[in-house]
Design an enzyme around this catalytic site. Structure first.
Site, PDB file in Angstrom:
ATOM      1  N   GLU A 147       0.579  -0.975   0.368  1.00 30.14           N
ATOM      2  CA  GLU A 147      -0.002  -0.285  -0.041  1.00 30.14           C
ATOM      3  C   GLU A 147       0.652   1.036  -0.704  1.00 30.14           C
ATOM      4  OE1 GLU A 147      -3.882   0.058   2.612  1.00 30.14           O
ATOM      5  OE2 GLU A 147      -2.534  -1.537   3.511  1.00 30.14           O
ATOM      6  N   LYS A 194      -6.279  -4.068  14.924  1.00 28.98           N
ATOM      7  CA  LYS A 194      -7.696  -4.454  14.615  1.00 28.98           C
ATOM      8  C   LYS A 194      -8.504  -5.471  15.137  1.00 28.98           C
ATOM      9  CE  LYS A 194      -4.058  -4.777  10.391  1.00 28.98           C
ATOM     10  NZ  LYS A 194      -3.846  -5.653   9.365  1.00 28.98           N
ATOM     11  N   LYS A 202      -6.261   3.890   9.806  1.00 26.59           N
ATOM     12  CA  LYS A 202      -6.221   2.777   8.614  1.00 26.59           C
ATOM     13  C   LYS A 202      -7.396   2.164   8.270  1.00 26.59           C
ATOM     14  CE  LYS A 202      -2.345   0.468   6.507  1.00 26.59           C
ATOM     15  NZ  LYS A 202      -3.315  -1.247   6.118  1.00 26.59           N
TER      16      LYS A 202
END
Length: 574
Positions: A287, A467, A518
């Site tokens: 990314e 996460k 993000k």
């Protein structure tokens, strides 16, 4: 005659006793006093909706809602793979109601696990549904406000499942032993200071130290998303029942007193993907993300990202010899393009910035998700940064230092090395830690391991990408964010590679106080849903006069000796 008289007396006595019981029943509950108060206040206020006013008045005396049922359903995530949705039903004013639901996707610590067959996702979803059915009677009668107690119950329920899964895998290994993986052979390289072809005879060579072996990946237990999804659903149910936005509810769980000012997390927006799954030779940049300058609203940041993205599409189409190029989109929500040079995606963004009047290093910065764990060739003991081009862990440090010297607008590197390369992490921290964030994503320990160790020093990084996946509960998220802040590190809340459709991640980012968020790119619906929720939260905070702004990027001190810090931004007020 006497029989009839006795029967009448008995009925009279029963009516009297019934009246006495009713009077005692209403007296204990203060019904008559409250009814009198309600009627008096209704008469004095003269509301247009009399019964609505009475309903609201008596609602404050009703029993708190309690969980009456948990239900699981199989749904699809953003990539079309099966996952589980946890639904919470509560008894509210004597009525059983569906309050809310939540969905989270399964994610693995192992990079190859995301490529598993669909039947594994189906199997995991089926087990998760069964777990939710088993948990339903355990949670019945509990209040959704008891987040810590419920999360502890979920963790206690999950712990034996981990042991069962470990035993099952051990039995499988014993039944069909896997062949031993060959250790990478030592790599020889020219001795320092020797030039190719210099001197006579054979050239001296240095045997490079073999790389540390890959750590055994954390096993993902089939069904584990049931735990994380249910924990989130309970938090959402509590916020719905209290008519409080989820981000405020999460912040209340974190702090006894709500702050007067909220800082929106700075979005790290994915623009390009040039990783191992992209065409071309370049593997290093899974990314390429943009980080807006401090002092901007989320709306301004997204407008800038969209403008830049549209310009990049124009440039790609202009360079195509066969007409408009096909826009391949990564599951991360950004364009999947090929590259033959490491600088190629960065040059493309630089050119786009010039066309739209943006200045790299002033208006916006860059971040690179290197995903180094996906680049390692264990036979060679090196990272394959370009197809056919390999770099040792020590050479990767030189690569990053050179890249940032040539492009100082790079503000962050994510997973620049494997977690096993701790020596190189330390060297990289000394070289770049004072002017570039070094974030550990896959290189970080799982949340449960971070909480057990109570340390953020392995590997030495600026912060961690957290996460909400699998078995992670809301209480564990609160704990790990407290740990990150206590260690003076930077917290990033991220989304997994295969994300579910839902917007709770935005509320979690604001409520937990993440410095960065993000969420991926702007080209997939499950990603933009979360950005839209960020915009809604920002608008609410603006209307309430509680929106604050970050004024500069601060880099944690990772070691005693660091290079000079990079350029600081000028504080801005909006």
């Amino acid at each position: 005659m006497s029989y009839r008289a006795g029967d009448a007396a008995r009925r009279a006595r029963e009516r009297y006793e019934l009246k006495q019981a009713a009077a005692e029943f209403y007296r204990k509950l203060s019904v008559t006093e409250r009814l009198e108060e309600a009627l008096n206040s209704t008469f004095c206020l003269g509301p247009e909706d009399v019964y609505g006013h009475l309903a609201n008045y008596f609602a404050q005396f009703s029993k708190p809602p309690t969980i009456c049922q948990i239900r699981g359903r199989k749904v699809l995530d953003g990539t079309g793979e099966p996952t589980v949705e946890a639904e919470v039903f509560c008894t509210v004013k004597n009525m059983d109601k569906r309050i809310c639901s939540s969905v989270i996707s399964a994610a693995s610590e192992h990079p190859k696990a995301s490529k598993g067959p669909e039947q594994e996702s189906n199997h995991s979803a089926d087990i998760a549904i069964q777990w939710l059915n088993d948990l339903s009677p355990k949670l019945r009668g509990m209040s959704p406000d008891e987040q810590n107690k419920i999360d502890q119950l979920l963790s206690d329920f999950y712990q034996p499942k981990i042991e069962e899964e470990k035993e099952r895998r051990q039995m499988e290994r014993e039944a069909s032993p896997m062949p031993l993986q060959p250790e990478p052979s030592p790599v020889t390289s020219p001795a320092p200071g020797k030039k190719k072809g210099s001197g006579k005879g054979k050239k001296a060579a240095v045997v490079e130290k073999p790389i540390p072996p890959e750590e055994t990946p954390e096993a993902v237990v089939p069904g584990s998303p049931a735990i994380g999804a249910l924990s989130l659903a309970v938090a959402k149910a509590s916020s719905v029942l209290s008519k409080t936005p989820l981000y405020l509810h999460i912040r209340a769980l974190r702090n006894e007193k709500l702050p007067t000012e909220f800082f929106m997390p700075t979005p790290m927006i994915s623009i390009l993907s040039c990783g191992t799954s992209s065409p071309g030779k370049l593997n290093l940049m899974k990314e390429v993300l943009i980080i807006p300058q401090t002092g901007l609203t989320v709306q301004q940041s997204l407008d800038m990202a969209l403008m830049l993205q549209n310009q990049i599409v124009k440039q790609i189409n202009a360079a195509s010899k066969t007409g408009p190029a096909i826009k391949n989109v990564s599951p991360l929500g950004c364009m999947l393009i090929g590259g033959d040079r490491i600088e190629q995606p960065l040059d493309l963004i630089c050119e786009a910035c010039q066309h739209v009047g943006l200045e790299l290093g002033t208006n916006l910065y860059l971040a690179i998700n290197c995903a180094a764990h996906e680049l390692m060739d264990y036979n060679k003991g090196k990272y394959e940064v370009l197809s056919g081009t390999f770099k040792s862990p020590d050479e990767m440090i030189d690569l990053y230092v050179d890249l940032i010297n040539r492009q100082p607008a790079i503000l962050a590197l994510l997973d620049p090395l494997r977690k096993e390369d701790t020596v190189q992490w330390e060297s990289l921290a000394k070289a770049l830690g004072s002017k570039c964030y070094l974030f550990a994503d896959a290189a970080s320990k799982p949340v449960c391991k971070l909480l057990e160790s109570g340390s953020m020093n392995s590997p030495p990084c600026s912060g961690t990408v957290i996460k909400h996946t699998n078995e992670i509960t809301i209480s564990q998220l609160l704990g790990v964010f407290k740990l990150i802040e206590g260690e003076n590190r930077v917290a990033v809340l991220g989304c997994p590679y295969k994300e579910s459709v839902g917007d709770s991640t935005a509320d979690l980012a604001v409520g937990l106080g993440a410095r960065f968020v993000k969420l991926g790119g702007l080209l997939r619906g499950e990603r933009t849903t979360k950005y839209n929720r960020l915009l809604a939260i920002e608008d609410e905070l603006t209307q309430a006069g509680a929106l604050g702004f970050w004024t500069k990027n601060e880099f944690p001190v990772l070691c005693e000796v660091q290079n000079q810090p990079g350029p600081q931004e000028t504080p801005e007020t909006q």
